[in-house]
Write a protein that holds these residues in place. Structure first.
Motif, PDB file in Angstrom:
ATOM      1  N   PRO A 139      -0.574  -3.365  -4.969  1.00 48.54           N
ATOM      2  CA  PRO A 139      -1.505  -3.748  -3.899  1.00 48.54           C
ATOM      3  C   PRO A 139      -1.755  -5.252  -3.842  1.00 48.54           C
ATOM      4  CG  PRO A 139      -2.690  -2.727  -5.727  1.00 48.54           C
ATOM      5  CD  PRO A 139      -1.230  -2.618  -6.060  1.00 48.54           C
ATOM      6  N   ASN A 140      -2.275  -5.680  -2.728  1.00 51.34           N
ATOM      7  CA  ASN A 140      -2.694  -7.088  -2.604  1.00 51.34           C
ATOM      8  C   ASN A 140      -3.879  -7.344  -3.540  1.00 51.34           C
ATOM      9  OD1 ASN A 140      -0.748  -7.827  -0.824  1.00 51.34           O
ATOM     10  ND2 ASN A 140      -1.990  -7.489   1.006  1.00 51.34           N
ATOM     11  N   PHE A 141      -4.214  -8.601  -3.690  1.00 52.34           N
ATOM     12  CA  PHE A 141      -5.224  -8.962  -4.693  1.00 52.34           C
ATOM     13  C   PHE A 141      -6.035 -10.157  -4.217  1.00 52.34           C
ATOM     14  CE2 PHE A 141      -2.915 -12.732  -5.858  1.00 52.34           C
ATOM     15  CZ  PHE A 141      -1.589 -12.406  -5.584  1.00 52.34           C
ATOM     16  N   VAL A 142      -7.084 -10.443  -4.988  1.00 56.87           N
ATOM     17  CA  VAL A 142      -7.921 -11.595  -4.687  1.00 56.87           C
ATOM     18  C   VAL A 142      -8.368 -12.208  -6.018  1.00 56.87           C
ATOM     19  CG1 VAL A 142     -10.035 -10.173  -4.534  1.00 56.87           C
ATOM     20  CG2 VAL A 142      -9.934 -12.356  -3.322  1.00 56.87           C
ATOM     21  N   SER A 145     -14.463  -0.835   9.496  1.00 52.80           N
ATOM     22  CA  SER A 145     -13.059  -0.958   9.914  1.00 52.80           C
ATOM     23  C   SER A 145     -12.573   0.302  10.595  1.00 52.80           C
ATOM     24  CB  SER A 145     -12.178  -1.251   8.692  1.00 52.80           C
ATOM     25  OG  SER A 145     -11.964  -0.070   7.957  1.00 52.80           O
ATOM     26  N   SER A 146     -11.375   0.188  11.165  1.00 54.57           N
ATOM     27  CA  SER A 146     -10.707   1.377  11.665  1.00 54.57           C
ATOM     28  C   SER A 146     -10.087   2.098  10.468  1.00 54.57           C
ATOM     29  CB  SER A 146      -9.640   0.988  12.694  1.00 54.57           C
ATOM     30  OG  SER A 146      -8.794   0.001  12.142  1.00 54.57           O
ATOM     31  N   SER A 147      -9.595   3.311  10.743  1.00 49.68           N
ATOM     32  CA  SER A 147      -9.118   4.163   9.637  1.00 49.68           C
ATOM     33  C   SER A 147      -7.607   4.074   9.479  1.00 49.68           C
ATOM     34  CB  SER A 147      -9.530   5.604   9.909  1.00 49.68           C
ATOM     35  OG  SER A 147      -9.064   5.993  11.190  1.00 49.68           O
ATOM     36  N   VAL A 148      -7.011   2.977   9.941  1.00 45.09           N
ATOM     37  CA  VAL A 148      -5.548   2.919  10.000  1.00 45.09           C
ATOM     38  C   VAL A 148      -4.906   2.416   8.708  1.00 45.09           C
ATOM     39  CG1 VAL A 148      -5.358   2.577  12.479  1.00 45.09           C
ATOM     40  CG2 VAL A 148      -5.647   0.591  10.992  1.00 45.09           C
ATOM     41  N   GLY A 149      -3.617   2.742   8.572  1.00 42.87           N
ATOM     42  CA  GLY A 149      -2.755   2.148   7.559  1.00 42.87           C
ATOM     43  C   GLY A 149      -3.317   2.206   6.153  1.00 42.87           C
ATOM     44  N   GLY A 150      -3.343   1.022   5.508  1.00 46.11           N
ATOM     45  CA  GLY A 150      -3.797   0.961   4.115  1.00 46.11           C
ATOM     46  C   GLY A 150      -5.295   0.783   3.986  1.00 46.11           C
ATOM     47  N   LEU A 151      -6.032   0.695   5.093  1.00 52.83           N
ATOM     48  CA  LEU A 151      -7.478   0.427   4.982  1.00 52.83           C
ATOM     49  C   LEU A 151      -8.227   1.510   4.198  1.00 52.83           C
ATOM     50  CD1 LEU A 151      -8.180  -1.221   8.458  1.00 52.83           C
ATOM     51  CD2 LEU A 151      -8.431  -2.288   6.204  1.00 52.83           C
ATOM     52  N   PRO A 152      -7.880   2.806   4.380  1.00 56.20           N
ATOM     53  CA  PRO A 152      -8.590   3.809   3.565  1.00 56.20           C
ATOM     54  C   PRO A 152      -8.253   3.724   2.076  1.00 56.20           C
ATOM     55  CG  PRO A 152      -7.609   4.807   5.527  1.00 56.20           C
ATOM     56  CD  PRO A 152      -7.043   3.417   5.431  1.00 56.20           C
ATOM     57  N   GLU A 153      -7.170   3.037   1.715  1.00 57.97           N
ATOM     58  CA  GLU A 153      -6.869   2.837   0.286  1.00 57.97           C
ATOM     59  C   GLU A 153      -7.716   1.701  -0.293  1.00 57.97           C
ATOM     60  OE1 GLU A 153      -2.526   2.586  -0.492  1.00 57.97           O
ATOM     61  OE2 GLU A 153      -2.281   3.506   1.472  1.00 57.97           O
ATOM     62  N   LEU A 154      -8.148   0.819   0.576  1.00 58.67           N
ATOM     63  CA  LEU A 154      -8.954  -0.327   0.147  1.00 58.67           C
ATOM     64  C   LEU A 154     -10.439   0.014   0.163  1.00 58.67           C
ATOM     65  CD1 LEU A 154      -9.345  -3.382  -0.446  1.00 58.67           C
ATOM     66  CD2 LEU A 154      -9.156  -3.794   2.011  1.00 58.67           C
ATOM     67  N   SER A 197       0.855  -1.199   0.000  1.00 60.12           N
ATOM     68  CA  SER A 197       0.000   0.000   0.000  1.00 60.12           C
ATOM     69  C   SER A 197       0.887   1.243   0.000  1.00 60.12           C
ATOM     70  CB  SER A 197      -0.915   0.022   1.242  1.00 60.12           C
ATOM     71  OG  SER A 197      -0.136   0.017   2.426  1.00 60.12           O
ATOM     72  N   ARG A 198       0.266   2.381  -0.340  1.00 53.05           N
ATOM     73  CA  ARG A 198       1.024   3.646  -0.302  1.00 53.05           C
ATOM     74  C   ARG A 198       1.439   3.942   1.119  1.00 53.05           C
ATOM     75  NH1 ARG A 198      -3.280   4.993  -3.584  1.00 53.05           N
ATOM     76  NH2 ARG A 198      -4.296   6.241  -1.974  1.00 53.05           N
ATOM     77  N   PHE A 199       0.539   3.621   2.064  1.00 54.16           N
ATOM     78  CA  PHE A 199       0.847   3.827   3.488  1.00 54.16           C
ATOM     79  C   PHE A 199       2.148   3.122   3.863  1.00 54.16           C
ATOM     80  CE2 PHE A 199       0.788   1.310   7.385  1.00 54.16           C
ATOM     81  CZ  PHE A 199       0.857   2.304   8.351  1.00 54.16           C
ATOM     82  N   LEU A 200       2.289   1.864   3.436  1.00 51.08           N
ATOM     83  CA  LEU A 200       3.467   1.080   3.845  1.00 51.08           C
ATOM     84  C   LEU A 200       4.734   1.615   3.177  1.00 51.08           C
ATOM     85  CD1 LEU A 200       4.315  -1.276   5.615  1.00 51.08           C
ATOM     86  CD2 LEU A 200       3.973  -2.810   3.686  1.00 51.08           C
ATOM     87  N   LYS A 201       4.594   2.063   1.952  1.00 49.89           N
ATOM     88  CA  LYS A 201       5.747   2.670   1.269  1.00 49.89           C
ATOM     89  C   LYS A 201       6.235   3.889   2.072  1.00 49.89           C
ATOM     90  CE  LYS A 201       7.009   5.290  -2.825  1.00 49.89           C
ATOM     91  NZ  LYS A 201       6.842   5.556  -4.237  1.00 49.89           N
ATOM     92  N   SER A 232      -1.559  -2.822   7.204  1.00 52.73           N
ATOM     93  CA  SER A 232      -0.928  -2.198   6.035  1.00 52.73           C
ATOM     94  C   SER A 232      -1.804  -2.327   4.795  1.00 52.73           C
ATOM     95  CB  SER A 232       0.427  -2.829   5.771  1.00 52.73           C
ATOM     96  OG  SER A 232       0.243  -4.136   5.302  1.00 52.73           O
ATOM     97  N   PHE A 233      -2.616  -3.350   4.741  1.00 53.26           N
ATOM     98  CA  PHE A 233      -3.548  -3.511   3.610  1.00 53.26           C
ATOM     99  C   PHE A 233      -4.918  -3.999   4.095  1.00 53.26           C
ATOM    100  CE2 PHE A 233      -5.726  -5.644   0.213  1.00 53.26           C
ATOM    101  CZ  PHE A 233      -5.575  -4.773  -0.842  1.00 53.26           C
TER     102      PHE A 233
END
Ligand code: GMT
Length: 372
Positions: free
Chosen positions: A170-173, A297-306, A149-153, A280-281
């Motif tokens: 990003p992660n995938f499914v 969810s909470s608003s932490v890390g990469g969650l707002p990117e997802l 995620s951008r957050f982790l970068k 992170s994701f």
């Protein structure tokens, strides 16, 4: 290409992503060599262009602690030499990036090493003073580095003060496999037809705040007839079971432990709860979304990117149990909105995070790194 994939074989998201990536690449004709201390969880039933190499651990009374890093490096050297690997892809930096670097040095500079950063390798464990210098060095020495995620970068660049180009992939499914199926029988096992089902999937570590999941659910079930399914296992499970009994909601909460048939469970759910301290994701949230399950969810890390707040679910501050419960109650009580959210979840998973699209991104990155 001939690609070595180094990963943890266990239930966590980094191992899942490494395994699904390897399977996706093998389907495109690449030869994949998994290197780990046990068969990766999601690999067991797969046959094809895939090989598995187990790291053998030597025991000697002098060693108080297992020496996995050099054992892994030796196995990478062996596989790289005999299978003529073009590159080694290390998932989760500790200690995989370090072992891969060592192997490349031993082999005189090839194969190329790509490291994918997943989360706690950067945000938690890697920051331990006993790991910090080696982590920074191993990341800097990788030929290519990706973050989920951008957050982790950003976290990696600031926490380690490194000057390196990090690619966000990003992660995938697999949205063909992760798709809502009709499963009335499974649903009926968990709740009567007119009651709602909330789900949480994690490794039950402190960072997941599973106690918040239970407290949110406790507030929800006072307003909406509902049941909670908890999937996974880990250090906080016992204290969470105790909390459920203290709140007197044991008839409405089921701890299922580790499960492999997640699609059926997700397909029977109305809502996922992910109130993590850090994420992170949030791969479990993406898998839920692919099955049309909105996420609180909470608003932490990469969650707002997802997540898209107000479309695929809702986001609130860490620990704001009351707000998360209110969001859940509102959504569970509004069928029209729920149908829109479900479709938005599925659309976002398919359009932004599908396996095929992201495997292509990794393939292109491999080619770029190989060419430098
Ligand atoms: O939470 C962990 O330490 C496990 C780790 C893993 O290996 O699964 O999870 C991280 O990687 C996942 C896959 O990239 C991400 O989806 C998770 O958000 C991330 N966990 C954290 O950042 C806490």
């Amino acid at each position: 290409m001939k690609i070595g994939i180094v990963c943890y074989p266990t239930y966590g998201g980094s191992g899942v992503i490494a395994t699904e990536l390897g399977k996706g690449l093998a389907e495109r004709g690449h030869q994949i060599h998994f290197i780990s201390y046990a068969m990766p969880m999601r690999l067991a039933s797969y046959e094809g262009n895939i090989y598995y190499h187990e790291v053998e651990m030597a025991n000697y009374p002098l060693f108080d602690f297992p020496l996995y890093t050099p054992a892994l490096a030796s196995k990478i050297v062996e596989v790289a030499q005999f299978e003529k690997l073009d590159l080694v892809h290390a998932h989760y930096a500790i200690p995989h990036a370090t072992s891969a670097y060592l192997a490349r040095q031993i082999l005189g500079g090839s194969p190329k090493v790509i490291t994918t950063l997943h989360g706690t390798d950067i945000t938690l464990v890697g920051l331990e003073p006993s790991f910090l210098a080696v982590m920074k060095f191993s990341i800097e020495q990788s030929d290519g580095v990706t973050a989920v995620s951008r957050f982790l970068k950003e976290k990696t660049l600031t926490n380690y003060g490194i000057d390196k180009d990090i690619r966000v992939i990003p992660n995938f499914v697999d949205t063909e496999k992760y798709n809502r199926v009709e499963c009335m029988q499974v649903r009926e096992r968990f709740a009567p037809a007119n009651e709602k089902i909330l789900v949480h999937i994690s490794n039950f570590r402190a960072v997941k705040r599973v106690a918040d999941v239970i407290r949110i659910f406790n507030e929800v079930q006072q307003k909406v007839p509902a049941h909670l399914i908890l999937v996974g296992d880990g250090p906080d499970r016992s204290s969470c079971e105790l909390l459920v009994r203290e709140l007197g909601i044991q008839e409405r909460v089921r701890f299922l432990g580790k499960q492999t048939e997640l699609v059926q469970i997700l397909s029977s759910a109305d809502l996922m709860l992910m109130p993590s301290q850090s994420e992170s994701f949030g791969l479990a949230a993406l898998e839920a979304m692919a099955c049309g399950v909105p996420v609180i969810s909470s608003s932490v890390g990469g969650l707002p990117e997802l997540q898209v707040h107000g479309q695929t679910g809702y986001i609130a501050e860490i620990g704001d149990v009351g707000r998360m419960a209110r969001y859940a109650i509102e959504l569970l009580g509004n069928d029209t909105k729920m149908a829109l959210f479900r479709q938005a979840c599925r659309n976002r998973a398919v359009e932004q995070f599908d396996l095929k699209k992201i495997v292509t991104m990794y393939e292109e990155y491999y080619r770029e790194c190989a060419a430098t």
